[in-house]
Write a protein that holds these residues in place. Structure first.
Motif, PDB file in Angstrom:
ATOM      1  N   ALA A   1       0.834  -1.206   0.000  1.00 51.12           N
ATOM      2  CA  ALA A   1       0.000   0.000   0.000  1.00 51.12           C
ATOM      3  C   ALA A   1       0.868   1.255   0.000  1.00 51.12           C
ATOM      4  CB  ALA A   1      -0.923  -0.013   1.219  1.00 51.12           C
ATOM      5  N   VAL A   2       1.958   1.209   0.767  1.00 51.59           N
ATOM      6  CA  VAL A   2       2.854   2.367   0.813  1.00 51.59           C
ATOM      7  C   VAL A   2       3.517   2.584  -0.557  1.00 51.59           C
ATOM      8  CG1 VAL A   2       5.016   3.215   1.822  1.00 51.59           C
ATOM      9  CG2 VAL A   2       3.230   2.265   3.300  1.00 51.59           C
ATOM     10  N   ARG A   3       3.899   1.483  -1.214  1.00 52.76           N
ATOM     11  CA  ARG A   3       4.471   1.614  -2.572  1.00 52.76           C
ATOM     12  C   ARG A   3       3.455   2.233  -3.521  1.00 52.76           C
ATOM     13  NH1 ARG A   3       6.401  -3.635  -1.609  1.00 52.76           N
ATOM     14  NH2 ARG A   3       4.741  -4.596  -2.805  1.00 52.76           N
ATOM     15  N   ALA A   4       2.205   1.775  -3.404  1.00 50.57           N
ATOM     16  CA  ALA A   4       1.173   2.221  -4.338  1.00 50.57           C
ATOM     17  C   ALA A   4       0.773   3.668  -4.060  1.00 50.57           C
ATOM     18  CB  ALA A   4      -0.050   1.310  -4.234  1.00 50.57           C
ATOM     19  N   HIS A   5       0.791   4.067  -2.778  1.00 54.84           N
ATOM     20  CA  HIS A   5       0.297   5.399  -2.419  1.00 54.84           C
ATOM     21  C   HIS A   5       1.292   6.495  -2.779  1.00 54.84           C
ATOM     22  CE1 HIS A   5      -0.957   8.775   0.143  1.00 54.84           C
ATOM     23  NE2 HIS A   5      -2.161   8.279  -0.046  1.00 54.84           N
ATOM     24  N   LYS A   6       2.556   6.180  -2.650  1.00 52.49           N
ATOM     25  CA  LYS A   6       3.670   7.072  -3.021  1.00 52.49           C
ATOM     26  C   LYS A   6       3.929   8.221  -2.042  1.00 52.49           C
ATOM     27  CE  LYS A   6       4.080   5.946  -7.889  1.00 52.49           C
ATOM     28  NZ  LYS A   6       2.893   5.128  -8.212  1.00 52.49           N
ATOM     29  N   SER A   7       2.919   9.046  -1.674  1.00 49.84           N
ATOM     30  CA  SER A   7       3.249  10.239  -0.882  1.00 49.84           C
ATOM     31  C   SER A   7       3.311   9.967   0.618  1.00 49.84           C
ATOM     32  CB  SER A   7       2.262  11.367  -1.167  1.00 49.84           C
ATOM     33  OG  SER A   7       1.015  11.100  -0.560  1.00 49.84           O
ATOM     34  N   SER A   8       2.531   9.006   1.145  1.00 49.85           N
ATOM     35  CA  SER A   8       2.476   8.827   2.598  1.00 49.85           C
ATOM     36  C   SER A   8       3.080   7.494   3.018  1.00 49.85           C
ATOM     37  CB  SER A   8       1.020   8.879   3.068  1.00 49.85           C
ATOM     38  OG  SER A   8       0.955   8.562   4.448  1.00 49.85           O
ATOM     39  N   ARG A   9       3.710   7.513   4.187  1.00 46.88           N
ATOM     40  CA  ARG A   9       4.227   6.271   4.762  1.00 46.88           C
ATOM     41  C   ARG A   9       3.544   5.994   6.095  1.00 46.88           C
ATOM     42  NH1 ARG A   9       8.436   4.752   1.688  1.00 46.88           N
ATOM     43  NH2 ARG A   9       9.288   3.217   3.124  1.00 46.88           N
ATOM     44  N   ARG A  10       2.317   6.484   6.219  1.00 48.70           N
ATOM     45  CA  ARG A  10       1.574   6.414   7.461  1.00 48.70           C
ATOM     46  C   ARG A  10       0.430   5.422   7.278  1.00 48.70           C
ATOM     47  NH1 ARG A  10      -1.565  10.860  10.140  1.00 48.70           N
ATOM     48  NH2 ARG A  10      -0.894  10.636  12.295  1.00 48.70           N
ATOM     49  N   VAL A  11       0.342   4.425   8.167  1.00 50.64           N
ATOM     50  CA  VAL A  11      -0.688   3.398   8.039  1.00 50.64           C
ATOM     51  C   VAL A  11      -1.445   3.282   9.362  1.00 50.64           C
ATOM     52  CG1 VAL A  11      -1.102   0.928   7.675  1.00 50.64           C
ATOM     53  CG2 VAL A  11       0.598   2.137   6.279  1.00 50.64           C
ATOM     54  N   LEU A  12      -2.768   3.289   9.282  1.00 45.34           N
ATOM     55  CA  LEU A  12      -3.598   3.183  10.484  1.00 45.34           C
ATOM     56  C   LEU A  12      -3.886   1.707  10.757  1.00 45.34           C
ATOM     57  CD1 LEU A  12      -6.130   6.117   9.903  1.00 45.34           C
ATOM     58  CD2 LEU A  12      -3.783   6.166  10.799  1.00 45.34           C
ATOM     59  N   LEU A  13      -3.497   1.290  11.953  1.00 45.24           N
ATOM     60  CA  LEU A  13      -3.608  -0.119  12.320  1.00 45.24           C
ATOM     61  C   LEU A  13      -4.449  -0.218  13.594  1.00 45.24           C
ATOM     62  CD1 LEU A  13      -2.546  -2.974  11.594  1.00 45.24           C
ATOM     63  CD2 LEU A  13      -0.536  -2.491  12.993  1.00 45.24           C
ATOM     64  N   PRO A  14      -5.738  -0.485  13.461  1.00 39.83           N
ATOM     65  CA  PRO A  14      -6.622  -0.501  14.640  1.00 39.83           C
ATOM     66  C   PRO A  14      -6.231  -1.590  15.634  1.00 39.83           C
ATOM     67  CG  PRO A  14      -7.888  -0.453  12.582  1.00 39.83           C
ATOM     68  CD  PRO A  14      -6.466  -0.721  12.211  1.00 39.83           C
ATOM     69  N   THR A  15      -6.547  -1.340  16.903  1.00 37.90           N
ATOM     70  CA  THR A  15      -6.232  -2.341  17.925  1.00 37.90           C
ATOM     71  C   THR A  15      -7.243  -3.490  17.912  1.00 37.90           C
ATOM     72  OG1 THR A  15      -7.399  -0.998  19.540  1.00 37.90           O
ATOM     73  CG2 THR A  15      -5.001  -0.770  19.459  1.00 37.90           C
ATOM     74  N   THR A  16      -8.247  -3.417  17.037  1.00 36.80           N
ATOM     75  CA  THR A  16      -9.115  -4.595  16.857  1.00 36.80           C
ATOM     76  C   THR A  16      -8.475  -5.598  15.896  1.00 36.80           C
ATOM     77  OG1 THR A  16     -10.369  -3.546  15.069  1.00 36.80           O
ATOM     78  CG2 THR A  16     -11.262  -3.333  17.306  1.00 36.80           C
ATOM     79  N   VAL A  17      -7.301  -5.268  15.368  1.00 33.49           N
ATOM     80  CA  VAL A  17      -6.489  -6.260  14.641  1.00 33.49           C
ATOM     81  C   VAL A  17      -5.753  -7.087  15.695  1.00 33.49           C
ATOM     82  CG1 VAL A  17      -4.469  -6.548  13.140  1.00 33.49           C
ATOM     83  CG2 VAL A  17      -6.216  -4.842  12.572  1.00 33.49           C
ATOM     84  N   SER A  18      -5.643  -8.378  15.456  1.00 35.52           N
ATOM     85  CA  SER A  18      -4.969  -9.283  16.388  1.00 35.52           C
ATOM     86  C   SER A  18      -3.654  -8.698  16.896  1.00 35.52           C
ATOM     87  CB  SER A  18      -4.679 -10.602  15.676  1.00 35.52           C
ATOM     88  OG  SER A  18      -3.685 -11.323  16.377  1.00 35.52           O
TER      89      SER A  18
END
Lengths: 488, 450
Positions: free
Chosen positions: B144-161
């Protein structure tokens, strides 16, 4: 025919599914699926026949000689599979309490100890799920080591040009830049180029030994001194460990961290592409950084070490405990070989490779490094034959299929033109190797007398040469029904 | 000599051909100072009978219990045909299908797998698998970061294991990617939308959307996907493929669909096996296919125009691109995918749906039955699928230990990962559980609480 084309609406396998009513309750409609997925509706017998039939379109170790260089396609003992699939091993949940898994943890602990001994390393973690993940773990540990010492100016990993593609790709995944160094005419690392490349920016060197050129890097002691003097660490790519098992330990060569491909050296199945297992071993100074969990034995009880035990660990590489089923197969294999068997692996892998190299040379083929011993593999260049007849390494490979042999690795390493990288492994008999040489001689003759036959090969496979350009340009990655009646 | 066929005359003839006096002489390029002496920690070799005895004794030490733990690995019935066919030597002992003409079996199977998984997820394309769900999520974030190009910020909810988040952190942290945790709504057990909205308008590469989430609860996937797209971020769906027989496919979330879908394929034919091997599924939109890591199979034709299958888009991969590859990934989990494909073909549309619904119904029944015990209740209000969080009136560690003494694995203790939830456990009852099993759970819990 595809499994979807065997499908008939309404056909189902009552024996394989629960009797439960196929209606859902209690979930908001907006969250429900709108239409059925594209799964086949086929009988159990249809499915069994279909996939049995597909299996018969494969070459495999169980059916064919498979001298794929750098891949160590040795026999996968059947008992390793049956014992790894004992029902108690299969049934245990990964988050079940450790006291319910003392049997499997004992196997993992023993395997760690065996791998430490054969590699000469101070500690082993079995967690990486593949060789490439083992490489990642290794370089991440080197990163963690330098960081912990505040030595953060080291931004570069040195990789010889003969290295596997995973090496530079791994270094980049770990945030490093890659500096490539050349190989000399003997197939060894160019020491002057290495001396010129190292400096305060050097984090480490990734090296395969024996190299992908099929020769043992004789200057390893000098290389390790150059790297260590520069403050870098030495990474051993264990892809070719089969060549030296029981003969020389990477730890004794001065390597600080290694990965092993248990699906090569310890004979777990390749399974058409995986799962592998890429255990890592480290020298004393990298012990704090091992990926978790590591299995420890304390008071006759086995337990998995956690972040509390190894707070500087690089962390977890899989949700649970790596590819345990693969590790159990490797463990059974290691126990069957025993210490004596470990020594014999390298001995007979090397005997077979040198014999095959000698016989192919006698048959007129050009080997890349005739002045060197072969390790467990060696390179034949088809370039002279191509210059004479127009027959390429690819043509030879495809014609071998018609003669019942899986071809060697082609066009890798890229340093040798029109190359075949040939690794027979220790489990093949002299007759098999002689049969392969005879097939290669036939192809040599055909190249001169009936080149079109070779260029058009294979002729006896389920398909002939495939149009790879069309595959990439007109991407067809999923089957679609002729008249779509389905939605998702 | 185990697994070595050489006779003495063979060895002599081979050495003569090489012109070497002994096998040992073949190692004369290795500096003498480096040669290995004895292996001290490797025991003597064993024959098949001896090693069978050893492994049977070890297996007997692994205690089987009535299992109600899920948390990322699920106990399902696997049809007998699945592993009998998957372990046929032609599948089991084949290499990666680089020589397409001699690998049409594996290649066609993988193409069928891609079709089934792409359809289950409702996505355009699938690769031929990742190592597991957790490392697959890490690769999806890198993609996703490669595809997005401008941002290296990813939201990772705590409802993920939490187990997955730990792996993601390990794999992406060296590439300067910023992982931002999004808390959950402690009443609903789903992503806290108010907390998420604080990020509205900022430059974000991706939002990870788990469905069902780690608590078994169902997220408002349409709203979350729409929010991500409104920020110009990619929506990464993290799914359990079995549940997609019933739940809305990621390809349909918010109409346009998620951009990438990943998850663990274990529920499709992989035995629990103390944690592996499993496999990771990865699908994406057509436009992202060249950013996808891992192997991809395409259908094409041979020189006679006959249909055939081959590895394609290899220019993304490490053996071609080296330092510029999409990932260092080299292998996949081929054998597990072989099993999954046979598993899905045997169960079919109806079978997979029945397994999913029976697992859902059993978990609902269990939640209801346990609610009769004083102080035990489902903690969250959101609808759930086949896992539920139960609040206990006593310390969860002690309750689970007591249940284990009674031969029941009562659930996954959430305390170490979510201390704010108090005494909470995550419980799963798949289609493998009978009404008697559910009653046994209730009895064991009652006893543990008494």
């Amino acid at each position: 025919m595809l499994i979807f084309e065997r499908s008939r609406p309404g056909r189902r396998n009552a024996a394989q599914a629960p009797n439960h009513e196929a209606a859902v309750s209690g979930i908001p409609a907006a969250l429900l699926r709108k239409g059925p997925p594209l799964l086949p509706e086929a009988s159990e017998m249809d499915v069994v026949r279909h996939y049995t039939g597909l299996s018969q379109k494969n070459f495999s170790i169980d059916t064919h000689f498979y001298p794929l260089g750098s891949c160590t396609m040795k026999y996968n003992p059947r008992v390793c599979n049956s014992l790894a699939m004992l029902p108690q091993f299969l049934a245990r949940h990964p988050l079940a309490p450790e006291h319910t898994g003392q049997g499997v943890l004992a196997c993992l602990h023993d395997l760690q100890e065996i791998l430490k001994d054969v590699t000469g390393m101070a500690g082993v973690s079995l967690m990486p799920m593949a060789g490439a993940q083992g490489e990642f773990a290794g370089i991440a540990m080197i990163h963690a080591y330098h960081d912990a010492r505040g030595d953060t100016a080291r931004t570069e990993i040195i990789v010889p040009d003969a290295a596997h593609g995973t090496n530079p790709a791994t270094a980049v995944m770990c945030g490093y830049t890659v500096r490539e160094i050349p190989t000399n005419a003997n197939g060894d690392v160019d020491l002057d180029a290495l001396r010129a490349a190292v400096g305060p920016q050097t984090a480490g060197l990734m090296l395969t030994n024996p190299s992908t050129l099929g020769v043992f890097e004789k200057q390893i002691q000098a290389i390790q001194k150059i790297i260590h003097d520069a403050g870098g660490l030495l990474y051993y790519d264990g892809a070719n460990l089969n060549a030296i098992l029981g003969k020389v330990k990477p730890g004794d060569m001065g390597f600080d961290v290694i990965h092993m491909n248990l699906h090569k050296t310890f004979s777990t199945p390749h399974g058409g592409g995986g799962p592998g297992a890429g255990a890592v071993g480290v020298a004393q100074r990298l012990l704090p950084y091992l990926p978790l969990p590591v299995v420890a034995r304390q008071n006759a009880t086995y337990r998995c070490l956690t972040e509390q035990d190894l707070p500087q660990s690089i962390g977890h590489l899989s949700a649970f405990t790596g590819n345990i089923g693969v590790l159990l197969r490797a463990y059974v294999y290691a126990r069957m070989l025993g210490a004596e068997g470990m020594h014999r692996v390298a001995e007979f892998a090397t005997l077979n490779a040198n014999y095959l190299m000698a016989e192919l040379q006698k048959a007129g083929f050009t080997v890349a490094f005739p002045q060197r011993r072969a390790s467990h593999e060696f390179i034949v260049s088809i370039k002279p034959l191509k210059d004479a007849t127009g027959i390429s390494a690819m043509d030879v490979a495809k014609r071998l299929l018609d003669k019942g042999y899986h071809p060697p690795t082609t066009y890798f390493p890229m340093l040798v033109p029109e190359c075949l990288l040939i690794e027979p492994t220790e489990t093949e008999s002299k007759e098999t190797l002689d049969g392969f040489v005879a097939a290669m001689k036939e192809i040599w003759d055909e190249a001169h007398t009936t080149p079109e036959l070779v260029k058009g090969a294979p002729h006896t496979m389920p398909v002939r040469r495939l149009d790879d350009v069309k595959a990439a340009r007109e991407l067809d990655l999923t089957w679609k029904p002729a008249t779509s009646t389905r939605a998702v | 000599m185990p697994f070595i066929p050489h006779t003495e005359p063979d060895i002599a003839a081979m050495l003569a051909s090489i012109g070497a006096p002994s096998i040992d002489a073949l190692f004369d390029e290795i500096p003498a100072a480096l040669r290995t002496g004895k292996l001290n920690a490797v025991p003597e070799g064993m024959n098949e009978m001896q090693v069978t005895r050893l492994m049977q004794e070890r297996a007997a030490q692994d205690v089987a219990m009535l299992n109600f733990i899920g948390a990322g690995a699920y106990e399902h019935h696997i049809p007998a045909a699945v592993w009998q066919i998957a372990t046929r030597g032609e599948f089991y002992s084949a290499y990666t299908p680089y020589q397409a003409e001699a690998s049409q079996g594996t290649l066609q199977l993988l193409y069928e797998y891609q079709t089934m998984i792409a359809s289950l997820t409702g996505m355009d394309v699938s690769n031929a698998s990742m190592y597991d769900g957790a490392s697959g999520l890490a690769e999806a974030i890198l993609m996703a970061v490669r595809a997005h190009k401008s941002s290296r910020r990813v939201l990772l909810p705590t409802t993920v294991s939490p187990l997955y988040r730990s792996v993601v952190h390990c794999i992406v942290k060296l590439q300067n990617i910023e992982l931002v945790e999004i808390p959950f709504d402690t009443a609903a057990g789903t992503i806290d939308l108010k907390a998420l909205e604080q990020h509205t308008g900022s430059d974000i590469a991706a939002l990870v959307i788990p469905q069902p989430n780690f608590f078994g609860a169902l997220e408002d996937v349409d709203a979350l996907t729409a929010w991500a797209h409104a920020q110009g971020a990619l929506a990464i769906a993290l799914v359990n493929p079995l549940t997609l027989a019933v739940l809305k496919a990621p390809g349909n979330w918010a109409g346009k669909g998620a951009d990438i879908a990943v998850g663990d394929g274990q529920p499709l034919g992989s035995p629990l096996s103390s944690g592996g091997p499993y496999f990771g599924l990865m699908c994406c939109k057509q436009a992202l296919v060249r950013q996808m890591p891992g192997r991809i199979i395409g259908r094409t034709v041979d020189m006679d125009g006959k249909q055939g299958f081959t590895l394609t888009l290899q220019a993304r991969e490490q053996h071609i691109r080296r330092a510029k590859a999409t990932s260092n990934i080299c292998s996949n989990q081929g054998l597990m995918v072989t099993a999954a494909t046979i598993h899905m073909a045997l169960l079919g549309v109806d079978g997979l749906r029945r397994v999913a619904i029976a697992s859902h119904a059993n978990t609902q029944s269990l939640a209801k039955l346990t609610s009769g015990l004083s102080g035990v209740k489902p903690l969250f209000s959101a609808a759930n699928f086949h896992e539920v969080v139960l609040q206990l009136p006593k310390p969860s560690v002690a309750v689970l230990a007591s249940m284990a003494e009674q031969g029941v694995l009562g659930g996954f203790d959430l305390q170490p990962h979510y201390p704010q939830l108090g005494n909470a456990i995550l419980v799963c009852a798949t289609e493998t559980k009978t009404n008697e099993d559910l009653q046994r759970y209730v009895d064991a819990l009652r006893h543990a609480l008494s």
